[in-house]
Design a protein around this motif. Structure first.
Motif, PDB file in Angstrom:
ATOM      1  N   TRP A   1      41.327  32.631  19.889  1.00  0.00           N
ATOM      2  CA  TRP A   1      40.937  31.467  20.697  1.00  0.00           C
ATOM      3  C   TRP A   1      39.661  31.838  21.442  1.00  0.00           C
ATOM      4  O   TRP A   1      39.682  32.554  22.422  1.00  0.00           O
ATOM      5  CB  TRP A   1      42.043  31.091  21.674  1.00  0.00           C
ATOM      6  N   GLY A   2      38.516  31.364  20.960  1.00  0.00           N
ATOM      7  CA  GLY A   2      37.234  31.841  21.422  1.00  0.00           C
ATOM      8  C   GLY A   2      36.716  32.914  20.471  1.00  0.00           C
ATOM      9  O   GLY A   2      37.384  33.276  19.491  1.00  0.00           O
ATOM     10  N   HIS A   3      35.534  33.449  20.770  1.00  0.00           N
ATOM     11  CA  HIS A   3      34.928  34.401  19.842  1.00  0.00           C
ATOM     12  C   HIS A   3      33.875  35.232  20.551  1.00  0.00           C
ATOM     13  O   HIS A   3      33.084  34.709  21.338  1.00  0.00           O
ATOM     14  CB  HIS A   3      34.278  33.636  18.675  1.00  0.00           C
ATOM     15  N   TYR A   4      33.883  36.555  20.310  1.00  0.00           N
ATOM     16  CA  TYR A   4      32.836  37.441  20.799  1.00  0.00           C
ATOM     17  C   TYR A   4      31.817  37.676  19.689  1.00  0.00           C
ATOM     18  O   TYR A   4      32.180  37.852  18.531  1.00  0.00           O
ATOM     19  CB  TYR A   4      33.404  38.797  21.237  1.00  0.00           C
ATOM     20  N   ASP A   5      30.537  37.699  20.055  1.00  0.00           N
ATOM     21  CA  ASP A   5      29.498  37.991  19.078  1.00  0.00           C
ATOM     22  C   ASP A   5      28.276  38.519  19.819  1.00  0.00           C
ATOM     23  O   ASP A   5      28.240  38.570  21.047  1.00  0.00           O
ATOM     24  CB  ASP A   5      29.140  36.738  18.282  1.00  0.00           C
TER      25      ASP A   5
ATOM     26  N   ASP B   1      30.502  33.908  22.260  1.00  0.00           N
ATOM     27  CA  ASP B   1      29.540  33.219  21.407  1.00  0.00           C
ATOM     28  C   ASP B   1      29.452  31.759  21.844  1.00  0.00           C
ATOM     29  O   ASP B   1      30.184  30.895  21.357  1.00  0.00           O
ATOM     30  CB  ASP B   1      29.969  33.334  19.944  1.00  0.00           C
ATOM     31  N   TYR B   2      28.536  31.497  22.771  1.00  0.00           N
ATOM     32  CA  TYR B   2      28.392  30.152  23.313  1.00  0.00           C
ATOM     33  C   TYR B   2      27.705  29.197  22.347  1.00  0.00           C
ATOM     34  O   TYR B   2      27.648  27.991  22.609  1.00  0.00           O
ATOM     35  CB  TYR B   2      27.599  30.203  24.635  1.00  0.00           C
ATOM     36  N   SER B   3      27.172  29.706  21.252  1.00  0.00           N
ATOM     37  CA  SER B   3      26.492  28.830  20.293  1.00  0.00           C
ATOM     38  C   SER B   3      27.475  28.032  19.448  1.00  0.00           C
ATOM     39  O   SER B   3      27.094  27.065  18.797  1.00  0.00           O
ATOM     40  CB  SER B   3      25.590  29.661  19.375  1.00  0.00           C
ATOM     41  N   ARG B   4      28.733  28.436  19.458  1.00  0.00           N
ATOM     42  CA  ARG B   4      29.732  27.715  18.668  1.00  0.00           C
ATOM     43  C   ARG B   4      30.090  26.407  19.349  1.00  0.00           C
ATOM     44  O   ARG B   4      30.312  26.358  20.561  1.00  0.00           O
ATOM     45  CB  ARG B   4      30.992  28.561  18.503  1.00  0.00           C
ATOM     46  N   GLY B   5      30.176  25.353  18.564  1.00  0.00           N
ATOM     47  CA  GLY B   5      30.514  24.054  19.117  1.00  0.00           C
ATOM     48  C   GLY B   5      31.776  23.466  18.524  1.00  0.00           C
ATOM     49  O   GLY B   5      32.036  22.270  18.690  1.00  0.00           O
ATOM     50  N   ASP B   6      32.571  24.291  17.843  1.00  0.00           N
ATOM     51  CA  ASP B   6      33.778  23.762  17.225  1.00  0.00           C
ATOM     52  C   ASP B   6      34.873  23.536  18.267  1.00  0.00           C
ATOM     53  O   ASP B   6      34.767  23.945  19.425  1.00  0.00           O
ATOM     54  CB  ASP B   6      34.272  24.698  16.117  1.00  0.00           C
ATOM     55  N   ARG B   7      35.936  22.862  17.839  1.00  0.00           N
ATOM     56  CA  ARG B   7      37.012  22.494  18.756  1.00  0.00           C
ATOM     57  C   ARG B   7      37.706  23.725  19.326  1.00  0.00           C
ATOM     58  O   ARG B   7      38.105  23.735  20.497  1.00  0.00           O
ATOM     59  CB  ARG B   7      38.029  21.612  18.026  1.00  0.00           C
ATOM     60  N   ASN B   8      37.831  24.775  18.531  1.00  0.00           N
ATOM     61  CA  ASN B   8      38.495  25.997  18.991  1.00  0.00           C
ATOM     62  C   ASN B   8      37.784  26.572  20.208  1.00  0.00           C
ATOM     63  O   ASN B   8      38.400  26.836  21.250  1.00  0.00           O
ATOM     64  CB  ASN B   8      38.523  27.015  17.849  1.00  0.00           C
TER      65      ASN B   8
ATOM     66  N   PHE C   1      36.491  25.218  28.103  1.00  0.00           N
ATOM     67  CA  PHE C   1      36.821  24.314  29.200  1.00  0.00           C
ATOM     68  C   PHE C   1      38.078  24.766  29.945  1.00  0.00           C
ATOM     69  O   PHE C   1      38.134  24.694  31.178  1.00  0.00           O
ATOM     70  CB  PHE C   1      36.989  22.882  28.673  1.00  0.00           C
ATOM     71  N   THR C   2      39.086  25.230  29.201  1.00  0.00           N
ATOM     72  CA  THR C   2      40.311  25.702  29.853  1.00  0.00           C
ATOM     73  C   THR C   2      40.030  26.946  30.675  1.00  0.00           C
ATOM     74  O   THR C   2      40.471  27.065  31.832  1.00  0.00           O
ATOM     75  CB  THR C   2      41.393  26.017  28.800  1.00  0.00           C
TER      76      THR C   2
ATOM     77  N   PHE D   1      40.254  27.511  35.072  1.00  0.00           N
ATOM     78  CA  PHE D   1      41.087  28.490  35.772  1.00  0.00           C
ATOM     79  C   PHE D   1      40.296  29.664  36.349  1.00  0.00           C
ATOM     80  O   PHE D   1      40.734  30.276  37.329  1.00  0.00           O
ATOM     81  CB  PHE D   1      42.165  29.031  34.828  1.00  0.00           C
ATOM     82  N   ASN D   2      39.147  29.986  35.775  1.00  0.00           N
ATOM     83  CA  ASN D   2      38.436  31.199  36.182  1.00  0.00           C
ATOM     84  C   ASN D   2      37.098  30.952  36.859  1.00  0.00           C
ATOM     85  O   ASN D   2      36.487  31.914  37.342  1.00  0.00           O
ATOM     86  CB  ASN D   2      38.216  32.090  34.950  1.00  0.00           C
ATOM     87  N   PHE D   3      36.638  29.691  36.894  1.00  0.00           N
ATOM     88  CA  PHE D   3      35.413  29.379  37.592  1.00  0.00           C
ATOM     89  C   PHE D   3      35.637  28.291  38.644  1.00  0.00           C
ATOM     90  O   PHE D   3      35.358  28.513  39.827  1.00  0.00           O
ATOM     91  CB  PHE D   3      34.324  28.935  36.599  1.00  0.00           C
ATOM     92  N   LEU D   4      36.135  27.136  38.214  1.00  0.00           N
ATOM     93  CA  LEU D   4      36.311  26.033  39.155  1.00  0.00           C
ATOM     94  C   LEU D   4      37.381  26.345  40.208  1.00  0.00           C
ATOM     95  O   LEU D   4      37.166  26.103  41.409  1.00  0.00           O
ATOM     96  CB  LEU D   4      36.677  24.758  38.398  1.00  0.00           C
ATOM     97  N   LEU D   5      38.523  26.877  39.790  1.00  0.00           N
ATOM     98  CA  LEU D   5      39.593  27.174  40.742  1.00  0.00           C
ATOM     99  C   LEU D   5      39.193  28.256  41.742  1.00  0.00           C
ATOM    100  O   LEU D   5      39.370  28.072  42.955  1.00  0.00           O
ATOM    101  CB  LEU D   5      40.861  27.558  39.973  1.00  0.00           C
ATOM    102  N   PRO D   6      38.648  29.413  41.310  1.00  0.00           N
ATOM    103  CA  PRO D   6      38.179  30.398  42.291  1.00  0.00           C
ATOM    104  C   PRO D   6      37.085  29.852  43.208  1.00  0.00           C
ATOM    105  O   PRO D   6      37.044  30.164  44.399  1.00  0.00           O
ATOM    106  CB  PRO D   6      37.645  31.541  41.414  1.00  0.00           C
ATOM    107  N   PHE D   7      36.175  29.036  42.643  1.00  0.00           N
ATOM    108  CA  PHE D   7      35.116  28.449  43.457  1.00  0.00           C
ATOM    109  C   PHE D   7      35.712  27.530  44.525  1.00  0.00           C
ATOM    110  O   PHE D   7      35.294  27.552  45.695  1.00  0.00           O
ATOM    111  CB  PHE D   7      34.156  27.667  42.566  1.00  0.00           C
ATOM    112  N   PHE D   8      36.703  26.735  44.142  1.00  0.00           N
ATOM    113  CA  PHE D   8      37.375  25.841  45.086  1.00  0.00           C
ATOM    114  C   PHE D   8      38.047  26.642  46.196  1.00  0.00           C
ATOM    115  O   PHE D   8      37.930  26.309  47.388  1.00  0.00           O
ATOM    116  CB  PHE D   8      38.401  24.988  44.334  1.00  0.00           C
ATOM    117  N   ILE D   9      38.750  27.721  45.832  1.00  0.00           N
ATOM    118  CA  ILE D   9      39.416  28.563  46.829  1.00  0.00           C
ATOM    119  C   ILE D   9      38.403  29.184  47.786  1.00  0.00           C
ATOM    120  O   ILE D   9      38.609  29.225  49.001  1.00  0.00           O
ATOM    121  CB  ILE D   9      40.243  29.667  46.130  1.00  0.00           C
ATOM    122  N   THR D  10      37.285  29.656  47.231  1.00  0.00           N
ATOM    123  CA  THR D  10      36.258  30.284  48.060  1.00  0.00           C
ATOM    124  C   THR D  10      35.644  29.295  49.036  1.00  0.00           C
ATOM    125  O   THR D  10      35.523  29.576  50.237  1.00  0.00           O
ATOM    126  CB  THR D  10      35.149  30.874  47.157  1.00  0.00           C
ATOM    127  N   VAL D  11      35.259  28.125  48.535  1.00  0.00           N
ATOM    128  CA  VAL D  11      34.617  27.124  49.394  1.00  0.00           C
ATOM    129  C   VAL D  11      35.570  26.652  50.488  1.00  0.00           C
ATOM    130  O   VAL D  11      35.194  26.569  51.671  1.00  0.00           O
ATOM    131  CB  VAL D  11      34.125  25.929  48.548  1.00  0.00           C
TER     132      VAL D  11
END
Length: 250
Positions: A150-154, A165-172, A178-179, A183-193
């Motif tokens: 789920w996701g990909h390193y390159d 690999d942010y160049s991938r645009g497939d559904r996977n 987005f998920t 959980f790892n950017f928006l939620l911590p940012f909300f807690i911090t603010v």
């Protein structure tokens, strides 16, 4: 996954050398500053508190980011990625895990400061240890998902380090991105603010939360200055570690 290559397509040798030099400076500065924080925590009894355990977690995460940048720097100076496909996957996992741990540790510090200054109870060891354990377990979990499909390193565009690999645009990849971001950017940012905003209201002071590849790798240095060197107690601890004779006299 792309194979290792001698020089990235579309980049000149001078450009690759410049990137490698910048990464090397960022890596060494981050390692030095965060190593001082870790050393001061280990050597200074006054710093061994639940609140400073959260700062230690951040310093360890940022040291991991700096180590990741150091590997990228040496690869850039070599003009190639010398560690093969498996090394690329390991490099991507290590860098992503420590980056997520850094973000979540910053949010934990913000909550810890709110808890310390705005409530009547102090942060206890059980809560602090549980927070640190959750931060690292969660970071390792999300960083492992691309290894499981789920996701990909390159390789990054320069071909001298590896990340998502942010160049991938497939559904996977889109569903993973987005998920993970929630959980790892928006939620911590909300807690911090929210934590700093509540502290601002409680203490009547202005509280501000902490703020592509080269930019991300400056975070360890910024965090070390903001959270560690900016703390008077940590600053005294670092000074004691660097001045053993003075410590013995005291």
């Amino acid at each position: 996954m792309a194979e290792s290559r001698t020089l990235p397509t579309g980049f000149g040798e001078l450009e690759v050398l410049a990137v490698g030099t910048v990464l090397l400076v960022e890596a060494l500065s981050g390692l030095c500053l965060n190593s001082l924080t870790i050393l001061s925590f280990c050597k200074t009894p006054e710093l061994r508190t639940p609140r400073h355990l959260l700062v230690l977690s951040l310093a360890l995460a940022d040291s991991g980011i700096s180590l990741n940048a150091f590997i990228a720097a040496t690869s850039s100076l070599l003009r190639r990625w010398p560690y093969g496909s498996e090394g690329c996957q390991a490099h991507g996992f290590q860098g992503f895990a420590t980056a997520l741990a850094s973000i979540c540790s910053s949010a934990a510090i913000a909550w810890g400061r709110y808890h310390h200054y705005c409530t009547r109870s102090r942060l206890d060891w059980n809560t602090a240890v549980s927070l640190v354990f959750f931060v690292w377990l969660s970071s390792a979990f999300w960083a492992a998902l691309p290894l499981l499909g789920w996701g990909h390193y390159d390789y990054e565009p320069l071909g001298t380090c590896c990340t998502l690999d942010y160049s991938r645009g497939d559904r996977n990849f889109t569903s993973f991105l987005f998920t993970m971001a929630f959980f790892n950017f928006l939620l911590p940012f909300f807690i911090t603010v929210i934590s700093y905003r509540l502290m601002e209201q409680k203490l009547g002071k202005t509280g501000r939360p902490p703020v592509p590849a080269l930019m991300a790798k400056t975070v360890p240095t910024v965090n070390a200055i903001n959270y560690a060197l900016g703390s008077e107690m940590v600053h005294r601890g670092i000074w004691q570690c660097l001045s053993p004779q003075k410590r013995e006299q005291d």
